[in-house]
Design a protein around this motif. Structure first.
Motif, short mmCIF file in Angstrom:
data_model
loop_
_atom_site.label_atom_id
_atom_site.label_comp_id
_atom_site.label_asym_id
_atom_site.label_seq_id
_atom_site.Cartn_x
_atom_site.Cartn_y
_atom_site.Cartn_z
N UNK A 1 35.96 20.19 -3.42
CA UNK A 1 36.03 20.10 -4.76
C UNK A 1 34.45 20.48 -5.39
N UNK A 2 33.62 19.73 -4.76
CA UNK A 2 32.06 19.74 -5.39
C UNK A 2 31.67 21.15 -4.91
N UNK A 3 31.85 21.70 -3.83
CA UNK A 3 31.54 22.98 -3.25
C UNK A 3 32.08 24.27 -4.54
N UNK A 4 33.12 23.92 -5.20
CA UNK A 4 33.54 24.85 -6.04
C UNK A 4 33.14 24.47 -7.65
N UNK A 5 32.13 23.71 -7.60
CA UNK A 5 31.56 23.45 -8.54
C UNK A 5 32.32 22.13 -9.72
N UNK A 7 33.17 18.51 -10.45
CA UNK A 7 32.77 16.97 -10.04
C UNK A 7 33.89 16.28 -10.35
N UNK A 8 34.21 15.42 -9.29
CA UNK A 8 35.19 14.53 -9.35
C UNK A 8 34.90 13.48 -10.25
N UNK A 9 35.99 12.97 -11.00
CA UNK A 9 36.03 11.87 -11.89
C UNK A 9 36.35 10.66 -11.43
N UNK A 36 31.40 5.93 -4.86
CA UNK A 36 31.87 5.69 -6.10
C UNK A 36 31.00 4.90 -6.80
N UNK A 37 30.31 3.54 -6.44
CA UNK A 37 29.45 2.85 -6.86
C UNK A 37 27.95 3.66 -6.97
N UNK A 38 27.79 4.00 -5.88
CA UNK A 38 26.27 4.75 -5.80
C UNK A 38 26.16 6.11 -6.88
N UNK A 39 27.32 6.48 -7.21
CA UNK A 39 27.50 7.51 -8.19
C UNK A 39 27.56 7.26 -9.41
N UNK A 40 27.28 5.64 -9.56
CA UNK A 40 27.34 5.16 -10.96
C UNK A 40 28.55 5.66 -11.90
#
Length: 188
Positions: A1-5, A7-9, A36-40
């Motif tokens: 997902x992130x490789x395709x630009x 960003x997961x919510x 998930x926690x570290x990504x705020x």
């Protein structure tokens, strides 16, 4: 997902978390939770409920309890699902005293039990052959206009057929029996 630009919510992560837990990958789910926690990301009670349920089902009640007890430090309040899950975890481990304490604390904290909560704790007491305690909870459940579920009734019938005639169990059965349109017990 992130490789395709993309960003997961939080919702996407929550679905992944749930899938990992339901497929028995609890350590991976916990790692994802820490990501998930570290990504705020905004974590709400739903994500905690997923983990608490997974740890209870995996018989890691201490970990589930630690997550549960840590909710207030995260600014979260347990909801009826959170309490019911923990009560079920306690009941399955035979910790009826803890289950009952949490059941009482639940209401003291402003979270009213629902029919699932009542049926869960009643099933726990019946499973440990604590029929008088179960009967008290059934009385309370009926007063609150909740009804017993079929699995509890089947458990009672199974116990009756193997253990004999306990008067408290007979009263419990009467409370679970459906009433006809005139308010009379259909089966006597």
């Amino acid at each position: 997902m992130q490789a395709a630009g993309i960003i997961p919510n939080s919702q996407t992560y929550g679905i992944l978390l749930d899938g990992l837990c339901k497929n028995g990958h609890i350590s991976k789910a916990l790692s994802l939770f820490h990501v998930m926690e570290s990504c705020s990301l905004h974590l709400d009670i739903v994500e905690y409920n997923i983990l608490i349920d997974a740890f209870c089902k995996d018989k890691k009640l201490d970990t589930a309890r630690a997550l549960f007890n840590n909710l207030s430090s995260k600014g979260l309040q347990p909801n009826v699902k959170t309490y019911t899950t923990m009560i079920q975890g306690f009941c399955e481990e035979g910790l009826l005293h803890e289950a009952k304490e949490l059941f009482v604390k639940m209401e003291q904290n402003g979270c009213l039990p629902n029919d699932a909560t009542y049926n869960t704790i009643i099933r726990g007491f019946i499973g440990q052959q604590k029929f008088y305690e179960a009967l008290i909870l059934v009385e309370e459940m009926v007063q609150r206009a909740f009804s017993g579920n079929a699995s509890n009734f089947l458990l009672i019938v199974d116990i009756l057929s193997t253990k004999g005639q306990d008067p408290a169990l007979q009263e419990l059965i009467k409370k679970f029996m459906p009433k006809d349109s005139h308010g009379m017990q259909e089966i006597e």
